[in-house]
Design a protein around this motif. Structure first.
Motif, PDB file in Angstrom:
ATOM      1  N   TYR A 100      -9.818  -3.445   1.698  1.00 33.46           N
ATOM      2  CA  TYR A 100      -9.197  -4.163   0.510  1.00 33.46           C
ATOM      3  C   TYR A 100      -9.308  -3.722  -0.362  1.00 33.46           C
TER       4      TYR A 100
ATOM      5  N   LEU B 100      -9.494  -3.855   8.154  1.00 31.30           N
ATOM      6  CA  LEU B 100      -9.753  -5.270   6.525  1.00 31.30           C
ATOM      7  C   LEU B 100     -10.594  -4.681   5.551  1.00 31.30           C
TER       8      LEU B 100
ATOM      9  N   SER C 233     -10.923  -5.353  14.240  1.00 31.83           N
ATOM     10  CA  SER C 233      -9.782  -5.733  13.295  1.00 31.83           C
ATOM     11  C   SER C 233     -10.371  -5.806  11.724  1.00 31.83           C
TER      12      SER C 233
ATOM     13  N   GLY D 269      -4.346  -5.929   5.170  1.00 28.29           N
ATOM     14  CA  GLY D 269      -4.859  -5.558   4.231  1.00 28.29           C
ATOM     15  C   GLY D 269      -4.870  -4.135   2.956  1.00 28.29           C
TER      16      GLY D 269
ATOM     17  N   PHE E 135      -3.247  -4.699  11.395  1.00 26.43           N
ATOM     18  CA  PHE E 135      -4.640  -5.165  10.316  1.00 26.43           C
ATOM     19  C   PHE E 135      -4.835  -4.458   9.154  1.00 26.43           C
ATOM     20  N   TYR E 136      -4.462  -3.170   9.352  1.00 24.37           N
ATOM     21  CA  TYR E 136      -4.865  -2.240   8.121  1.00 24.37           C
ATOM     22  C   TYR E 136      -3.593  -2.409   7.623  1.00 24.37           C
TER      23      TYR E 136
ATOM     24  N   SER F 279      -4.116  -5.972  -0.876  1.00 21.11           N
ATOM     25  CA  SER F 279      -5.088  -4.775  -1.529  1.00 21.11           C
ATOM     26  C   SER F 279      -3.975  -4.555  -2.741  1.00 21.11           C
TER      27      SER F 279
END
Length: 192
Positions: free
Chosen positions: A91, A87, A83, A177, A173-174, A181
Motif C-alpha cells: 500500500y 496488500l 494476501s 496493492g 495480490f502484491y 499505491s
C-alpha cells in the motif's frame, strides 16, 4: 472401519445387512480440505439403495472444538493472512515514497522506473515467500514424519503445484496493492 466390518460379519443374510464403506483421509487435506470438508467419510450400500457421493455420512469427533479446528487448512491461511500481508506490504510502496519525497530523489538518479518497480516487487516477494515456504515446510515435515501417511510422487508434484500457485496468488495480490499505491498519491488513501 473395524466396527463396520464387525457389524457386517454379525449379519446372517444378505438382505438384512448393509455395507458401510469408509473413505480413507486424503493425506494432502492438510494443505486444502476441498471437498473433504463437505463430503462425508462413510457411505451405506445395500441391495435397496444405490448411493451417490452426496449421500455420505460424516463421522465426526465428539469434541465440537476439534471439529472446528479440522476445517482450518493452509489455503485458508494463504487467502486470509498472507494476501492481507501482501496488500499491507504494497500500500505504501509508491505512494509512501512519493509522500515522503524519496521517490523524487531516487528518480533524479539514472535509474529506470521499471527497475524501481521490479526491485520493489522482488523485495516484497522474498519477504512474502519466506513465511509461505516456512509454513509449507512445516506441513511437509508433519506429513513425512507421520507413520500413517505415505506420500507418492504424485503427491509431491501436487505440493509443488501448491507452492507455485500460492506464489502466483501472493504475487497477484502484491501487484494489485502496488497498482493502487501507484494510482494514489497518499498512503492513507492507498490503505483504505
Amino acid at each position: 472401519v473395524k466396527m463396520h466390518q464387525r457389524q457386517l460379519q454379525e449379519k446372517i443374510t444378505y438382505s438384512a445387512g448393509e455395507v458401510r464403506v469408509d473413505r480413507p483421509p486424503n493425506p494432502l487435506s492438510i494443505f486444502n480440505t476441498g471437498l473433504d470438508k463437505r463430503l462425508g467419510n462413510e457411505i451405506k450400500v445395500s441391495h435397496t439403495f444405490t448411493p451417490t457421493i452426496w449421500d455420505a455420512d460424516k463421522s465426526e469427533a465428539d469434541n465440537p472444538l476439534f471439529n472446528i479446528l479440522t476445517s482450518i487448512d493452509i489455503v485458508l491461511i494463504f487467502q486470509g493472512i498472507l494476501s492481507l500481508l501482501a496488500l499491507i506490504f504494497a500500500y505504501d510502496a509508491i505512494a509512501g515514497e512519493y509522500e515522503h519525497g524519496t521517490l523524487r530523489l531516487v528518480l533524479s538518479h539514472p535509474v529506470g522506473r521499471g527497475y524501481i518497480l521490479f526491485a520493489k516487487y522482488i523485495g516484497a516477494m522474498v519477504c512474502l515467500f519466506v513465511p509461505l515456504l516456512m509454513s509449507l515446510l512445516l506441513m511437509l515435515i508433519l506429513l513425512t514424519t507421520s507413520a500413517m501417511i505415505s506420500l507418492s510422487t504424485d503427491d509431491f508434484l501436487r505440493i509443488g503445484g501448491i507452492v507455485l500457485t500460492s506464489l502466483i496468488y501472493l504475487s497477484l495480490f502484491y501487484l494489485i496493492g502496488m497498482l493502487i499505491s501507484a494510482i494514489t498519491r497518499r498512503t492513507s488513501t492507498a490503505l483504505i
